[in-house]
Enzyme design. Sequence first.
Site, mmCIF file in Angstrom:
data_model
loop_
_atom_site.group_PDB
_atom_site.id
_atom_site.type_symbol
_atom_site.label_atom_id
_atom_site.label_comp_id
_atom_site.label_asym_id
_atom_site.label_seq_id
_atom_site.Cartn_x
_atom_site.Cartn_y
_atom_site.Cartn_z
ATOM 1 C CB SER A 64 -0.902 0.033 1.221
ATOM 2 O OG SER A 64 -1.652 -1.148 1.277
ATOM 3 C CG ASN A 113 3.161 -7.031 -13.778
ATOM 4 O OD1 ASN A 113 3.288 -6.252 -12.834
ATOM 5 N ND2 ASN A 113 3.702 -8.231 -13.788
ATOM 6 C CG ASP A 124 3.207 -18.925 -14.865
ATOM 7 O OD1 ASP A 124 1.974 -18.825 -14.759
ATOM 8 O OD2 ASP A 124 3.892 -18.205 -15.627
ATOM 9 C CE1 TYR A 156 10.619 -16.833 -14.711
ATOM 10 C CE2 TYR A 156 10.689 -16.378 -12.354
ATOM 11 C CZ TYR A 156 11.087 -16.087 -13.648
ATOM 12 O OH TYR A 156 11.950 -15.040 -13.869
ATOM 13 C CG PHE A 189 13.124 -9.558 -12.573
ATOM 14 C CD1 PHE A 189 14.113 -8.586 -12.667
ATOM 15 C CD2 PHE A 189 13.483 -10.891 -12.751
ATOM 16 C CE1 PHE A 189 15.434 -8.939 -12.922
ATOM 17 C CE2 PHE A 189 14.806 -11.253 -13.005
ATOM 18 C CZ PHE A 189 15.781 -10.269 -13.086
HETATM 19 O O1 LIG Z 1 5.604 -9.619 -12.091
HETATM 20 C C1 LIG Z 1 6.109 -10.655 -12.563
HETATM 21 C C2 LIG Z 1 5.436 -11.431 -13.518
HETATM 22 C C3 LIG Z 1 6.075 -12.571 -14.007
HETATM 23 N N1 LIG Z 1 7.307 -12.928 -13.560
HETATM 24 C C4 LIG Z 1 7.942 -14.166 -14.041
HETATM 25 C C5 LIG Z 1 7.268 -15.383 -13.435
HETATM 26 C C6 LIG Z 1 6.323 -15.853 -14.494
HETATM 27 O O2 LIG Z 1 6.064 -17.240 -14.385
HETATM 28 C C7 LIG Z 1 7.093 -15.484 -15.756
HETATM 29 C C8 LIG Z 1 6.222 -15.285 -16.949
HETATM 30 O O3 LIG Z 1 5.193 -14.384 -16.610
HETATM 31 P P1 LIG Z 1 3.945 -14.149 -17.550
HETATM 32 O O4 LIG Z 1 3.477 -15.441 -18.119
HETATM 33 O O5 LIG Z 1 2.968 -13.300 -16.809
HETATM 34 O O6 LIG Z 1 4.629 -13.229 -18.671
HETATM 35 P P2 LIG Z 1 4.582 -13.266 -20.233
HETATM 36 O O7 LIG Z 1 4.708 -11.859 -20.661
HETATM 37 O O8 LIG Z 1 3.385 -14.037 -20.711
HETATM 38 O O9 LIG Z 1 5.949 -13.996 -20.565
HETATM 39 P P3 LIG Z 1 6.313 -15.534 -20.902
HETATM 40 O O10 LIG Z 1 6.339 -15.582 -22.384
HETATM 41 O O11 LIG Z 1 7.659 -15.754 -20.248
HETATM 42 O O12 LIG Z 1 5.227 -16.408 -20.285
HETATM 43 O O13 LIG Z 1 7.769 -14.270 -15.441
HETATM 44 C C9 LIG Z 1 7.957 -12.174 -12.606
HETATM 45 O O14 LIG Z 1 9.083 -12.471 -12.194
HETATM 46 N N2 LIG Z 1 7.345 -11.052 -12.146
#
Ligand SMILES: O=c1ccn([C@H]2C[C@H](O)[C@@H](COP(=O)(O)OP(=O)(O)OP(=O)(O)O)O2)c(=O)[nH]1
Length: 147
Positions: A67, A79, A85, A88, A96
């Site tokens: 907050s 985001n 996931d 991960y 991050f």
């Molecule tokens: O705030 C965040 C969001 C995601 N992640 C890491 C963990 C997550 O499992 C991976 C992929 O995130 P996401 O699927 O939301 O991102 P994407 O943009 O769809 O990328 P990707 O192609 O790697 O799935 O990135 C973080 O470290 N911080």
Amino acid sequence: MKHTEKIQIKYFSDKIERLRYIDGKSDWIDLRAAEDVVLKAGEYKLIPLGIAMKLPKGYEAHVVPRSSTFKNFGVIQTNHYGVIDESYCGDNDQWFVPVMAMRDTEIHVNDRICQFRIMEHQPVIEFEETDQLDGTDRGGFGSTGKA
Ligand SMILES: O=c1ccn([C@H]2C[C@H](O)[C@@H](COP(=O)(O)OP(=O)(O)OP(=O)(O)O)O2)c(=O)[nH]1
């Protein structure tokens, strides 16, 4: 009584404190910046959180701002709601937080900039297409918000 889950955690830095509950006030756990960050208003940065975890089977993690994050650091999480996931979970899968600075700002290593919790995955969803939903109609978006 809630059950306990053990989570394997790897730290990428000795400059951040180890994760812990703060004063038993909440079951969300604060996350810390793993490096010093200097941003000008409008700049974007993926801030390393200095940790990777192997989440328990059937769980994902959600990362949101604290907050006080905007008041203290002037940044917005781009985001809005980070999803970590279950897959991960490897040695290089550092967490991050993506931020945008709304003013010139400095974040120091070990500052608590966001928080996370783990949640069980939702059930598997199957979509069943129809022309008419059998729920009661509320009248659509914003229809009750007039008075
Ligand atoms: O705030 C965040 C969001 C995601 N992640 C890491 C963990 C997550 O499992 C991976 C992929 O995130 P996401 O699927 O939301 O991102 P994407 O943009 O769809 O990328 P990707 O192609 O790697 O799935 O990135 C973080 O470290 N911080």
